[in-house]
Design a protein around this motif. Structure first.
Motif, short mmCIF file in Angstrom:
data_model
loop_
_atom_site.label_atom_id
_atom_site.label_comp_id
_atom_site.label_asym_id
_atom_site.label_seq_id
_atom_site.Cartn_x
_atom_site.Cartn_y
_atom_site.Cartn_z
N SER A 78 0.82 -1.21 0.00
CA SER A 78 0.00 0.00 0.00
C SER A 78 0.86 1.27 0.00
O SER A 78 0.41 2.33 -0.41
CB SER A 78 -0.96 0.01 1.19
N GLU A 79 2.11 1.16 0.44
CA GLU A 79 2.99 2.31 0.51
C GLU A 79 4.05 2.32 -0.59
O GLU A 79 4.93 3.17 -0.60
CB GLU A 79 3.68 2.36 1.87
N VAL A 80 3.96 1.38 -1.54
CA VAL A 80 5.01 1.26 -2.54
C VAL A 80 5.12 2.50 -3.42
O VAL A 80 6.22 2.89 -3.81
CB VAL A 80 4.86 -0.03 -3.36
N TYR A 81 4.02 3.18 -3.70
CA TYR A 81 4.12 4.40 -4.52
C TYR A 81 4.82 5.52 -3.76
O TYR A 81 5.57 6.29 -4.34
CB TYR A 81 2.75 4.86 -5.02
N LEU A 82 4.60 5.62 -2.45
CA LEU A 82 5.33 6.60 -1.65
C LEU A 82 6.83 6.30 -1.71
O LEU A 82 7.65 7.20 -1.83
CB LEU A 82 4.85 6.58 -0.20
N TYR A 83 7.15 5.01 -1.64
CA TYR A 83 8.55 4.58 -1.73
C TYR A 83 9.13 4.91 -3.10
O TYR A 83 10.22 5.48 -3.21
CB TYR A 83 8.60 3.08 -1.45
N LEU A 84 8.40 4.58 -4.16
CA LEU A 84 8.88 4.83 -5.52
C LEU A 84 9.04 6.32 -5.80
O LEU A 84 9.96 6.73 -6.50
CB LEU A 84 7.90 4.24 -6.55
N ASP A 85 8.15 7.13 -5.26
CA ASP A 85 8.18 8.57 -5.50
C ASP A 85 9.07 9.32 -4.53
O ASP A 85 9.11 10.55 -4.56
CB ASP A 85 6.76 9.14 -5.42
N LEU A 86 9.76 8.58 -3.65
CA LEU A 86 10.63 9.19 -2.63
C LEU A 86 9.85 10.16 -1.76
O LEU A 86 10.35 11.23 -1.39
CB LEU A 86 11.82 9.90 -3.30
N GLU A 87 8.61 9.81 -1.42
CA GLU A 87 7.74 10.69 -0.63
C GLU A 87 7.57 10.21 0.80
O GLU A 87 6.64 10.61 1.48
CB GLU A 87 6.38 10.81 -1.31
N CYS A 88 8.45 9.34 1.25
CA CYS A 88 8.38 8.91 2.65
C CYS A 88 9.72 9.23 3.31
O CYS A 88 10.72 9.50 2.63
CB CYS A 88 8.01 7.43 2.77
N SER A 89 9.73 9.18 4.61
CA SER A 89 10.95 9.52 5.36
C SER A 89 12.05 8.49 5.06
O SER A 89 11.78 7.38 4.59
CB SER A 89 10.67 9.54 6.86
N ASP A 90 13.28 8.87 5.35
CA ASP A 90 14.40 7.95 5.14
C ASP A 90 14.24 6.68 5.97
O ASP A 90 14.53 5.58 5.49
CB ASP A 90 15.73 8.63 5.50
N ASP A 91 13.76 6.83 7.22
CA ASP A 91 13.54 5.65 8.06
C ASP A 91 12.51 4.71 7.43
O ASP A 91 12.69 3.49 7.41
CB ASP A 91 13.07 6.05 9.46
N ARG A 128 8.27 -8.93 -6.00
CA ARG A 128 7.62 -9.18 -7.30
C ARG A 128 6.55 -8.12 -7.55
O ARG A 128 6.47 -7.53 -8.63
CB ARG A 128 7.01 -10.58 -7.35
N GLU A 129 5.73 -7.84 -6.55
CA GLU A 129 4.68 -6.82 -6.67
C GLU A 129 5.30 -5.44 -6.91
O GLU A 129 4.84 -4.69 -7.74
CB GLU A 129 3.80 -6.80 -5.42
N TYR A 130 6.37 -5.13 -6.18
CA TYR A 130 7.07 -3.86 -6.36
C TYR A 130 7.59 -3.75 -7.78
O TYR A 130 7.49 -2.71 -8.41
CB TYR A 130 8.23 -3.76 -5.37
N GLY A 131 8.12 -4.83 -8.32
CA GLY A 131 8.62 -4.82 -9.69
C GLY A 131 7.53 -4.47 -10.68
O GLY A 131 7.75 -3.70 -11.61
N ILE A 132 6.34 -5.00 -10.47
CA ILE A 132 5.21 -4.69 -11.34
C ILE A 132 4.86 -3.22 -11.22
O ILE A 132 4.68 -2.52 -12.22
CB ILE A 132 3.99 -5.58 -10.98
N GLU A 133 4.77 -2.71 -9.99
CA GLU A 133 4.45 -1.31 -9.77
C GLU A 133 5.51 -0.41 -10.41
O GLU A 133 5.20 0.60 -11.04
CB GLU A 133 4.35 -0.99 -8.27
N HIS A 134 6.77 -0.79 -10.26
CA HIS A 134 7.87 -0.01 -10.82
C HIS A 134 7.78 0.04 -12.34
O HIS A 134 7.97 1.09 -12.95
CB HIS A 134 9.20 -0.62 -10.37
N GLU A 135 7.45 -1.09 -12.97
CA GLU A 135 7.32 -1.14 -14.42
C GLU A 135 6.15 -0.29 -14.91
O GLU A 135 6.26 0.39 -15.93
CB GLU A 135 7.15 -2.59 -14.90
N VAL A 136 5.03 -0.32 -14.21
CA VAL A 136 3.87 0.49 -14.58
C VAL A 136 4.24 1.97 -14.50
O VAL A 136 3.94 2.75 -15.41
CB VAL A 136 2.65 0.18 -13.68
N LYS A 137 4.90 2.36 -13.44
CA LYS A 137 5.30 3.75 -13.27
C LYS A 137 6.27 4.17 -14.38
O LYS A 137 6.15 5.26 -14.94
CB LYS A 137 5.94 3.92 -11.90
N ALA A 138 7.21 3.30 -14.74
CA ALA A 138 8.16 3.60 -15.81
C ALA A 138 7.45 3.73 -17.15
O ALA A 138 7.76 4.61 -17.96
CB ALA A 138 9.24 2.52 -15.87
#
Length: 95
Positions: free
Chosen positions: A18-31, A48-58
């Motif tokens: 649920s937070e992978v887009y925040l992670y991909l967009d660098l919108e969460c804290s460093d911690d 695997r799910e992150y990889g899919i999300e990353h590919e869609v964003k790319a």
């Protein structure tokens, strides 16, 4: 998946996804980024799910990356956004 109870692990996975887009967009804290990164390193399902999300964003960036909104629209959005007061509720999901 390790010695962790399956239900507990599933909850952690659903939170990470649920937070992978925040992670991909660098919108969460460093911690937070470190916690999510560690989970992705340890959990092949989430990776695997992150990889899919990353590919869609790319793909979206490749297809729509050179388009910009008209200046009038951007200015109207700036004005509207400056009028809003946002109340944020913070929840920490990962340990």
């Amino acid at each position: 998946m390790s010695d962790v109870n399956d239900d507990e692990h599933k909850t952690d996975c659903s939170v990470v996804i649920s937070e992978v887009y925040l992670y991909l967009d660098l919108e969460c804290s460093d911690d937070r980024r470190q916690l999510i990164h560690k989970h992705l390193d340890d959990c092949s399902d989430c990776l695997r799910e992150y990889g899919i999300e990353h590919e869609v964003k790319a793909l979206v960036a490749r297809c729509c990356g050179d388009e910009t909104a008209p200046e009038e629209l951007r200015e109207r959005l700036r004005i509207k956004l400056s009028e809003y007061v946002v109340e944020v509720e913070t929840r920490e999901y990962l340990p």
